[in-house]
Enzyme design. Structure first.
Site, PDB file in Angstrom:
ATOM      1  N   ASP A 142       0.856  -1.226  -0.032  1.00  0.00           N
ATOM      2  CA  ASP A 142      -0.049   0.184   0.128  1.00  0.00           C
ATOM      3  C   ASP A 142       0.854   1.064  -0.041  1.00  0.00           C
ATOM      4  OD1 ASP A 142      -2.101   1.804   0.135  1.00  0.00           O
ATOM      5  OD2 ASP A 142      -3.130   0.890   1.622  1.00  0.00           O
TER       6      ASP A 142
HETATM    7  C1  BGC Z   1      -4.887   3.739   0.116  1.00  0.00           C
HETATM    8  C2  BGC Z   1      -5.160   2.532  -1.003  1.00  0.00           C
HETATM    9  C3  BGC Z   1      -4.907   3.441  -2.498  1.00  0.00           C
HETATM   10  C4  BGC Z   1      -3.435   4.004  -2.380  1.00  0.00           C
HETATM   11  C5  BGC Z   1      -3.072   4.874  -3.695  1.00  0.00           C
HETATM   12  C6  BGC Z   1      -3.531   4.291   0.113  1.00  0.00           C
HETATM   13  O1  BGC Z   1      -3.368   5.179   0.986  1.00  0.00           O
HETATM   14  O2  BGC Z   1      -4.877   2.899   1.267  1.00  0.00           O
HETATM   15  O3  BGC Z   1      -6.147   2.053  -1.217  1.00  0.00           O
HETATM   16  O4  BGC Z   1      -5.028   2.525  -3.304  1.00  0.00           O
HETATM   17  O5  BGC Z   1      -3.168   5.036  -1.101  1.00  0.00           O
HETATM   18  O6  BGC Z   1      -3.804   6.186  -3.482  1.00  0.00           O
END
Ligand code: BGC
Length: 767
Positions: free
Chosen positions: A257
């Site tokens: 993530d």
């Molecule tokens: C979120 C993800 C997301 C990623 C990119 C993260 O903070 O938890 O779900 O895909 O950011 O924006």
């Protein structure tokens, strides 16, 4: 063109390219680039601006013909910047219904169609992967991101996710099934340790991912921020290799993530654990990988394995195939899909016979600020920038129903004022309180009984929209977000009193990504529709249901409790500690429950598994949803196939009412008493009929593999279906079982490993 010195990547020369790569290039390929939003972090590579507003990239290595690929949020549509510097052209994307709404269709074919449309927009906007579906479980109604997720049930989650993934990937674009795993709270999500039994992890929180991997082979999976039993998911070998790849046979890549660097988690450990792409990366991580190999701390074989997986991913992408992106998706076609899928995902919670309106309602008094500022989706990375949102006012107008100009004027002025006030007062640290991260919710205001009384004279009916907004980074508050605030309560009571005195109906529309309290007020209105956040065609979808153009067939994918505290997990959910205790613990430097760690005391008793087993009253049960017609289920037949591996269930559903409609057959299985404790029943299959005319029937056949009846037997690190008689209970909600059949099964076991063992004994709920 391939020369020995510099092969150019093709699907059939991955070995050759891998051999030609330097250690530096290999390390670089494992560390992704960021978009402009994250550019405050040191960004690797110059690919950041490929698609403005996309979340990240995988690096380009031009020498070897390895293109950058572009990763975009997700999941309710393509989330990119709608405008770009230096051009008037716009880049809006279709906002499809949020996860909870899509899942509430219980219609995998329809969800696949939504997936196809999203896959198409991903590709047409020059992206390669959509960062979705969101597959975490609705462990508790207070999780801020429940709107992105599907259900409290793993089977439903897995089946809906597989349908979405198959749809997207049929277009030649990829997905990232996220957040793997046990990421069911937002508070301290980047550090919290989820302390959980192996059984609950495998059987409840991982099961949906397992189904998705086995049934749709996602190109990528996103490891979650949190720890599981003391180990960050992103560096968790048990999770990313032993379970995901060895047990389930996953072939794709795993990425972190975002802003993947976690305190105390070396990148080389992530590489070894089976995490292939650090998103978004930092130059220090490339250096760390190179140094790790040179120092002998990171086997080159691990690097090569991950690089190979990256190359296998890259050769599938639109970027690799030089897909000529049009930047012009077919909004008209996709609007029709979002309108239809929302109409099937909206759930009719109450109807005293007032709906559908068959022409007798010509003018409606529209109350509630979200009638005029309709929430199409949630906030955070899961928001989409659509070209328009059809609110209630417009949706009714399109259906030929007028609304009160006085109320329109009052509410529009309030929204303009609230928007300015809200922006001025917003705390700079609250990044999500910004239109860039989704529509904001302004508090409802009080409307005098006199103003309401005036509307009764001119309107045939009233609609009250109760809106809730929530999203990434913050969990929901019980008092103001789960429960109604006093102004909302007063609005419902006053409007119902005034309209009912004149014999006119009142409908409440719930415009929320997740569950709210209903028990204290649901007696007042004549009908309640849970519209969720149904995407950019929301107002049209709701009007289709109000007017009877579409017969409701949505079913809840999570229990609606009487109170948020009825869920056993609420006790361990952040925010449940009173301020005094919290301060005391902070003062003592003690790890704070719900923040430093979360105890999954309720264990496998998540959602209806708890409410049904422990016989607790609920507001609306799992699987519940009304229709304008009625259905009957025949006596089902249940047969074990010749090899004893699958139970085949057949049931005939008949429309016994006066209107055409669809029904969902839900199959709950009750296991025999055995060695392992079991919930009283668990959803093991479901199927939705086509639209049945009055009097028409359809026979549905569903297959339940015997392995899917297994529970995780921790003592022996195995899946175990105990021998005995299993009752298949078929109905239209977990509390409305209409027909049953039984089969007797032999024992089934499947050996696994002792992965994800808790570090200390957990105190778990028992029957
Ligand atoms: C979120 C993800 C997301 C990623 C990119 C993260 O903070 O938890 O779900 O895909 O950011 O924006």
């Amino acid at each position: 063109m391939t020369t020995n010195a510099q092969p150019q990547l093709r699907a059939d020369n991955i070995d050759e390219v891998l051999k030609a790569m330097t250690l530096e290039e290999k390390a670089k390929l494992l560390v992704g680039g960021a978009n402009n939003f994250f550019s405050a972090n040191a960004v690797v590579g110059g690919e950041a601006t490929l698609v403005a507003g996309a979340a990240g990239t995988s690096p380009e290595i031009a020498r070897l013909g390895i293109p950058a690929t572009v990763l975009t949020d997700g999941p309710a549509g393509v989330r990119i910047d709608p405008t770009r510097k230096g051009t008037d052209k716009t880049y809006y994307a279709t906002a499809f219904p949020i996860g909870s709404c899509l899942a509430s269709t219980w219609n995998t074919d329809l969800v696949s169609k939504v997936g196809e449309a999203i896959g198409n927009e991903t590709k047409e906007y020059r992206c390669d992967v959509i960062l979705g579906p969101g597959m975490n479980l609705h462990r508790n109604p207070l999780c801020g991101r429940n709107f992105e997720y599907y259900s409290e049930d793993p089977l439903l989650t897995g089946k809906i996710a597989a349908a979405y993934i198959n749809g997207v990937q049929s277009q030649g674009a990829g997905v990232s099934a996220k957040h793997f795993a046990v990421n069911s709270q937002e508070t301290d999500r980047t550090s919290v340790d989820e302390r959980i039994s192996q059984r609950a992890a495998r059987e409840i929180y991982l099961r949906g991912f397992e189904i998705a991997v086995r049934e749709s082979n996602p190109w990528t999976i996103m490891a979650s921020y949190n720890k599981i039993n003391g180990e960050f998911s992103m560096g968790n070998h048990d999770l990313l290799t032993k379970i995901l790849r060895d047990d389930w046979g996953y072939q794709g890549i795993v990425m972190t993530d975002w802003i993947g660097i976690r305190e105390g988690l070396p990148t080389i450990r992530e590489v070894q654990a089976g995490n292939d792409l650090m998103e978004p990366g930092q130059p220090a991580q490339v250096e760390e990988i190179i140094k790790g190999v040179k120092d002998g701390k990171l086997p080159i074989a691990d690097v090569d394995r991950n690089v190979r997986r990256m190359l296998e991913y890259i050769v599938k992408t639109p970027s690799f195939h030089k897909y000529p992106a049009s930047n012009a998706p077919d909004f008209k076609a996709h609007a029709a899909i979002t309108r239809q899928s929302a109409a099937e995902g909206i759930v009719l919670l109450k109807n005293n016979g007032t709906l559908p309106w068959k022409g007798y309602v010509k003018t409606v008094a529209l109350f509630g600020e979200n009638s005029y500022d309709f929430l199409s989706g949630g906030t955070g990375s899961g928001c989409v920038h659509p070209p328009y949102v059809i609110d209630m006012l417009e949706g009714l107008k399109n259906a030929g129903i007028q609304s009160s100009p006085t109320l329109t004027d009052i509410y529009r002025k309030y929204i303009d004022y609230a928007r300015v006030k809200f922006q001025a007062e917003r705390h700079p640290a609250k990044w999500y309180q910004n239109e860039y991260f989704g529509q904001q919710k302004y508090p409802e205001f009080g409307l005098s009984p006199i103003a309401i009384g005036k509307e009764v004279q001119t309107a045939d009916a009233a609609i009250i929209t109760i809106g809730r907004q929530a999203g990434e980074g913050v969990d929901r508050d019980i008092d103001t977000e789960f429960n109604l605030i006093p102004e909302e309560r007063a609005l419902i009571v006053d409007v119902c009193n005034a309209f009912h005195q004149s014999g006119k109906p009142v409908i409440v529309i719930i415009n929320s990504g997740s569950v709210i309290e209903t028990a204290s007020w649901s007696g007042y209105p004549d009908a309640i529709l849970c519209a969720w956040q149904p995407g950019m065609e929301g107002g049209n979808s709701i009007a289709d249901l109000l007017t009877g153009k579409v017969n409701p067939s949505g079913k809840l994918t999570m229990t609606w409790p009487l109170a948020a505290t009825d869920h056993p997990s609420t006790k361990n959910f952040p925010g449940a500690l009173d301020d005094y205790t919290f301060q005391m613990m902070v003062g003592n430097n003690a790890p704070i429950p719900g923040h430093a760690y979360t105890n999954h005391e309720e264990d496998i008793y998540v959602g209806y598994r708890y409410f049904d087993t422990f016989n607790r009253d609920v507001a609306y049960p799992f699987g519940y949803g009304l229709s304008y017609t009625t259905f009957e289920f025949s006596k089902p037949s249940c047969r074990v196939d010749g090899r004893g591996t699958t139970v085949n269930i057949t049931v005939t559903v008949k429309n016994t009412g006066n209107l055409a409609g669809k029904e969902v057959a839900q199959v709950y299985v009750q296991a025999p008493k055995g060695r392992l404790e079991k919930p009283v029943q668990e959803l093991k299959a479901f199927a939705k009929t086509r639209e049945l005319k009055p009097g028409e029937s359809q026979t549905l056949t569903m297959a339940v593999p015997v392995r899917n009846l297994a529970s995780f037997d921790e003592a022996n690190s195995q899946w175990l279906t105990e021998a005995g008689t299993y009752t298949f209970r078929i109905g239209s909600s977990s509390r409305d079982i209409q027909a049953t059949a039984s089969v007797t099964l032999k024992e089934y076991t499947e050996k696994t490993t002792n992965a994800l063992a808790p570090k200390a004994k957990l105190n778990l709920m028992k029957q």
